[in-house]
Enzyme design. Structure first.
Site, PDB file in Angstrom:
ATOM      1  N   ASN A 213      14.058 -63.953  25.959  1.00  0.00           N
ATOM      2  CA  ASN A 213      14.347 -65.187  25.219  1.00  0.00           C
ATOM      3  C   ASN A 213      14.256 -64.914  23.724  1.00  0.00           C
ATOM      4  O   ASN A 213      13.981 -63.794  23.308  1.00  0.00           O
ATOM      5  CB  ASN A 213      13.396 -66.310  25.651  1.00  0.00           C
ATOM      6  CG  ASN A 213      11.958 -65.947  25.395  1.00  0.00           C
ATOM      7  OD1 ASN A 213      11.535 -65.835  24.246  1.00  0.00           O
ATOM      8  ND2 ASN A 213      11.192 -65.721  26.462  1.00  0.00           N
ATOM      9  N   LYS A 292      21.362 -48.295  36.615  1.00  0.00           N
ATOM     10  CA  LYS A 292      22.154 -49.339  35.942  1.00  0.00           C
ATOM     11  C   LYS A 292      23.112 -49.958  36.960  1.00  0.00           C
ATOM     12  O   LYS A 292      23.822 -49.211  37.668  1.00  0.00           O
ATOM     13  CB  LYS A 292      22.917 -48.716  34.779  1.00  0.00           C
ATOM     14  CG  LYS A 292      23.679 -49.731  33.982  1.00  0.00           C
ATOM     15  CD  LYS A 292      24.438 -49.090  32.845  1.00  0.00           C
ATOM     16  CE  LYS A 292      25.408 -50.108  32.267  1.00  0.00           C
ATOM     17  NZ  LYS A 292      26.430 -49.498  31.456  1.00  0.00           N
ATOM     18  N   PRO A 309       3.556 -64.916  37.215  1.00  0.00           N
ATOM     19  CA  PRO A 309       2.253 -65.592  37.123  1.00  0.00           C
ATOM     20  C   PRO A 309       2.221 -66.487  35.888  1.00  0.00           C
ATOM     21  O   PRO A 309       2.870 -66.187  34.890  1.00  0.00           O
ATOM     22  CB  PRO A 309       1.268 -64.429  36.970  1.00  0.00           C
ATOM     23  CG  PRO A 309       2.077 -63.282  36.477  1.00  0.00           C
ATOM     24  CD  PRO A 309       3.473 -63.468  36.999  1.00  0.00           C
ATOM     25  N   ASP A 310       1.497 -67.574  35.972  1.00  0.00           N
ATOM     26  CA  ASP A 310       1.367 -68.481  34.823  1.00  0.00           C
ATOM     27  C   ASP A 310       0.062 -68.147  34.093  1.00  0.00           C
ATOM     28  O   ASP A 310      -1.037 -68.410  34.595  1.00  0.00           O
ATOM     29  CB  ASP A 310       1.375 -69.940  35.295  1.00  0.00           C
ATOM     30  CG  ASP A 310       1.524 -70.885  34.121  1.00  0.00           C
ATOM     31  OD1 ASP A 310       0.813 -70.701  33.104  1.00  0.00           O
ATOM     32  OD2 ASP A 310       2.372 -71.794  34.196  1.00  0.00           O
ATOM     33  N   ILE A 311       0.209 -67.568  32.914  1.00  0.00           N
ATOM     34  CA  ILE A 311      -0.961 -67.058  32.188  1.00  0.00           C
ATOM     35  C   ILE A 311      -1.823 -68.215  31.680  1.00  0.00           C
ATOM     36  O   ILE A 311      -3.050 -68.212  31.817  1.00  0.00           O
ATOM     37  CB  ILE A 311      -0.491 -66.154  31.029  1.00  0.00           C
ATOM     38  CG1 ILE A 311       0.227 -64.946  31.626  1.00  0.00           C
ATOM     39  CG2 ILE A 311      -1.651 -65.694  30.162  1.00  0.00           C
ATOM     40  CD1 ILE A 311       1.270 -64.338  30.764  1.00  0.00           C
ATOM     41  N   LYS A 343       3.340 -81.147  31.520  1.00  0.00           N
ATOM     42  CA  LYS A 343       2.904 -79.739  31.496  1.00  0.00           C
ATOM     43  C   LYS A 343       1.402 -79.659  31.247  1.00  0.00           C
ATOM     44  O   LYS A 343       0.692 -78.852  31.843  1.00  0.00           O
ATOM     45  CB  LYS A 343       3.640 -79.002  30.367  1.00  0.00           C
ATOM     46  CG  LYS A 343       4.295 -77.729  30.809  1.00  0.00           C
ATOM     47  CD  LYS A 343       5.204 -77.180  29.745  1.00  0.00           C
ATOM     48  CE  LYS A 343       6.564 -76.877  30.345  1.00  0.00           C
ATOM     49  NZ  LYS A 343       7.531 -76.409  29.390  1.00  0.00           N
TER      50      LYS A 343
HETATM   51  O1  PMT Z   1       7.937 -66.930  18.556  1.00  0.00           O
HETATM   52  P1  PMT Z   1       8.618 -67.862  17.572  1.00  0.00           P
HETATM   53  O2  PMT Z   1      10.042 -67.462  17.294  1.00  0.00           O
HETATM   54  O3  PMT Z   1       7.795 -68.065  16.333  1.00  0.00           O
HETATM   55  O4  PMT Z   1       8.729 -69.307  18.276  1.00  0.00           O
HETATM   56  C1  PMT Z   1       7.572 -70.011  18.570  1.00  0.00           C
HETATM   57  C2  PMT Z   1       7.664 -70.702  19.951  1.00  0.00           C
HETATM   58  C3  PMT Z   1       8.744 -71.775  19.903  1.00  0.00           C
HETATM   59  C4  PMT Z   1       8.005 -69.682  21.040  1.00  0.00           C
HETATM   60  C5  PMT Z   1       6.233 -71.325  20.230  1.00  0.00           C
HETATM   61  O5  PMT Z   1       5.941 -72.256  19.231  1.00  0.00           O
HETATM   62  C6  PMT Z   1       6.200 -72.003  21.588  1.00  0.00           C
HETATM   63  O6  PMT Z   1       6.578 -73.130  21.784  1.00  0.00           O
HETATM   64  N1  PMT Z   1       5.698 -71.247  22.601  1.00  0.00           N
HETATM   65  C7  PMT Z   1       5.732 -71.615  24.014  1.00  0.00           C
HETATM   66  C8  PMT Z   1       7.065 -71.190  24.565  1.00  0.00           C
HETATM   67  C9  PMT Z   1       7.276 -71.522  26.026  1.00  0.00           C
HETATM   68  O7  PMT Z   1       7.873 -70.731  26.717  1.00  0.00           O
HETATM   69  O8  PMT Z   1       6.791 -72.660  26.433  1.00  0.00           O
HETATM   70  P2  PMT Z   1       6.856 -73.246  27.933  1.00  0.00           P
HETATM   71  O9  PMT Z   1       6.957 -74.699  27.778  1.00  0.00           O
HETATM   72  O10 PMT Z   1       7.861 -72.565  28.773  1.00  0.00           O
HETATM   73  O11 PMT Z   1       5.439 -72.826  28.496  1.00  0.00           O
HETATM   74  C10 PMT Z   1       4.312 -73.687  28.426  1.00  0.00           C
HETATM   75  C11 PMT Z   1       3.070 -72.901  28.132  1.00  0.00           C
HETATM   76  O12 PMT Z   1       2.748 -72.065  29.243  1.00  0.00           O
HETATM   77  C12 PMT Z   1       3.124 -72.000  26.924  1.00  0.00           C
HETATM   78  O13 PMT Z   1       1.873 -72.041  26.303  1.00  0.00           O
HETATM   79  C13 PMT Z   1       3.395 -70.627  27.521  1.00  0.00           C
HETATM   80  O14 PMT Z   1       2.827 -69.586  26.709  1.00  0.00           O
HETATM   81  C14 PMT Z   1       2.659 -70.724  28.846  1.00  0.00           C
HETATM   82  N2  PMT Z   1       3.225 -69.933  29.940  1.00  0.00           N
HETATM   83  C15 PMT Z   1       4.453 -70.223  30.456  1.00  0.00           C
HETATM   84  C16 PMT Z   1       4.915 -69.515  31.551  1.00  0.00           C
HETATM   85  C17 PMT Z   1       4.103 -68.502  32.111  1.00  0.00           C
HETATM   86  N3  PMT Z   1       4.532 -67.806  33.148  1.00  0.00           N
HETATM   87  N4  PMT Z   1       2.906 -68.243  31.588  1.00  0.00           N
HETATM   88  C18 PMT Z   1       2.448 -68.945  30.521  1.00  0.00           C
HETATM   89  O15 PMT Z   1       1.346 -68.686  30.029  1.00  0.00           O
END
Ligand code: PMT
Length: 407
Positions: A213, A292, A309-311, A343
């Site tokens: 991403n 590939k 996994p969800d960290i 969330k």
């Molecule tokens: O890196 P930059 O270009 O500065 O941009 C910053 C940002 C937009 C990436 C940052 O501010 C931000 O919003 N980060 C979270 C991005 C995200 O993927 O969010 P989410 O809504 O998908 O996930 C929710 C939360 O769960 C997040 O804290 C994410 O780190 C966490 N997560 C999600 C999936 C996963 N498998 N494990 C996780 O820990």
């Protein structure tokens, strides 16, 4: 007036790169911060800055020559290597890094570094290909295993006109790194350990392709630096980004995939604070092709995906070592607050920052706009909008809120 670097002595080694001109500014900033500075200038460095300029700014004679009877008698290389609290090599060229890694001592700078029993901070600066070369990377890896501290390099336009990684960290950043090493902030988060995740994850499809991403790591890295500036001991776990390790952060762990990120988050600690700013891929290809994937016939390949996994959720549940404060982000393109609240409930974290993302917003930008969602004492949800600000300013605001919450 007592300043953070009062009574500290820095030996600054200036080697031969165009970034040497920034070292003059570094000397001035170090002096302003109260440090005593003496300088060693290599022959290469003297092609870019003069001994007179360094001597004038530092107020000390400059050492240049291993074989000068006058200089050796005044302050021999052994004494130079012992009298400083910290030796800083800025700029550190590929050549000097190679000498350090291999124990060469063929000029005053390398002899001082080899004879030193003091902490050493390097600020590499070179062309991006030189930096990326296997030789330089192997030398850096060797120096890191010996506990040598590093700040930068950054990415950007290089003096040779190419764009890439290799720019020396700015003097302010080097000063921050020096201050963090010599005078760890006695801020409100002193004694607290913090974990920050940052950047994207790359989930491999085959040896050359991945699901990823647009996260640049700017927000997560800024949060790591802001927590460190308030005195926290920060571990940063980051996916692939073009950013240097942030100033004052002693441990940066680079990972590629969500599973690696989870392992890195769980294998250190325990932490008092966890901030998950990484954009972790929710899904990965169920299998990674060893070769590939070929374009064959008309049909596009199909993949099945499996959940990562969800960290954030794992850290929120990690009992008995759950961090006292677990903070997540919710990156949303629409119905931002509703989705973020859902969330928040699902992940079990303490705070969530609802982050509107999309074209020109969030990912990769220099500024950000969030709403902080947390619980009131009576269990109801409080949503506080934070006005748009630079990612650094937002990070500082978050770090301050964290410090207040843990008081
Ligand atoms: O890196 P930059 O270009 O500065 O941009 C910053 C940002 C937009 C990436 C940052 O501010 C931000 O919003 N980060 C979270 C991005 C995200 O993927 O969010 P989410 O809504 O998908 O996930 C929710 C939360 O769960 C997040 O804290 C994410 O780190 C966490 N997560 C999600 C999936 C996963 N498998 N494990 C996780 O820990």
């Amino acid at each position: 007036m007592k300043t953070p670097l009062s009574n500290k002595t820095i030996l600054l080694i200036v080697t031969g790169g165009i970034a040497a001109y920034k070292s003059l500014d570094l000397v001035r900033k170090l002096k302003d911060a109260g440090a005593s500075v003496s300088c060693v200038l290599t022959q290469g460095g003297a092609q870019f800055v003069t001994p007179l300029a360094l001597a004038t700014l530092s107020g000390e004679p400059v050492s240049t020559d291993l074989f000068s009877p006058e200089q050796e008698q005044r302050l021999g290389h052994i004494r130079l290597s012992r009298q400083a609290d910290l030796i800083v090599v800025a700029p550190a060229t590929a050549n000097t890094l190679a000498k350090m890694a291999h124990g060469l001592a063929d000029n005053l700078a390398s002899a001082v570094l080899l004879a030193s029993n003091k902490p050493i901070l390097i600020a590499p600066a070179m062309n991006s290909q030189m930096w990326a070369s296997p030789a330089t990377q192997a030398n850096i890896a060797t120096l890191q295993t010996r506990g040598i501290h590093q700040v930068g390099p950054a990415s950007g336009m290089l003096a040779c006109g190419e764009i890439g990684e290799g720019r020396m960290a700015e003097p302010d950043e080097i000063l921050q790194a020096i201050t963090a090493l010599l005078a760890p902030a006695a801020g409100p988060l002193a004694g607290r350990k913090a974990l920050v995740t940052s950047g994207p994850t790359y989930e491999p499809i085959d040896p050359v392709r991945f699901i990823g991403n647009r996260s640049s790591g700017k927000q997560g890295h800024a949060i790591a630096a802001a927590l460190a500036a308030l005195g926290a001991e920060v571990t940063l776990v980051t996916g692939p980004t073009a950013l240097p390790a942030p100033a004052g952060v002693p441990q940066t762990i680079a990972i590629q995939t969500a599973r690696e990120m989870l392992d890195a988050c769980l294998c250190h600690g325990p932490y008092d604070i966890a901030v998950c700013a990484a954009a972790v891929a929710d899904w990965r290809p169920a299998t990674e092709s060893e070769c590939k994937i070929k374009k064959e016939g008309e049909a596009a390949p199909t993949f099945s995906l499996t959940e990562n996994p969800d960290i954030l959720a794992t850290l929120s549940q990690a009992v008995p070592n759950r961090p006292r404060l677990v903070i997540g982000f919710a990156a949303e393109t629409d119905n931002v607050l509703d989705h973020a609240k859902a969330k928040f409930a699902r992940k079990g974290c303490d705070w969530i920052l609802a982050n509107k993302v999309g074209a020109g917003q969030g990912f990769g930008q220099d500024s950000n706009e969030v709403t902080l969602i947390r619980r009131n004492a009576d269990g109801s949800l409080a949503a506080t909008p934070w006005p748009a600000a630079s990612k650094q300013a937002l990070a500082q605001k978050l770090a301050k809120a964290v410090a207040e919450a843990l008081e």
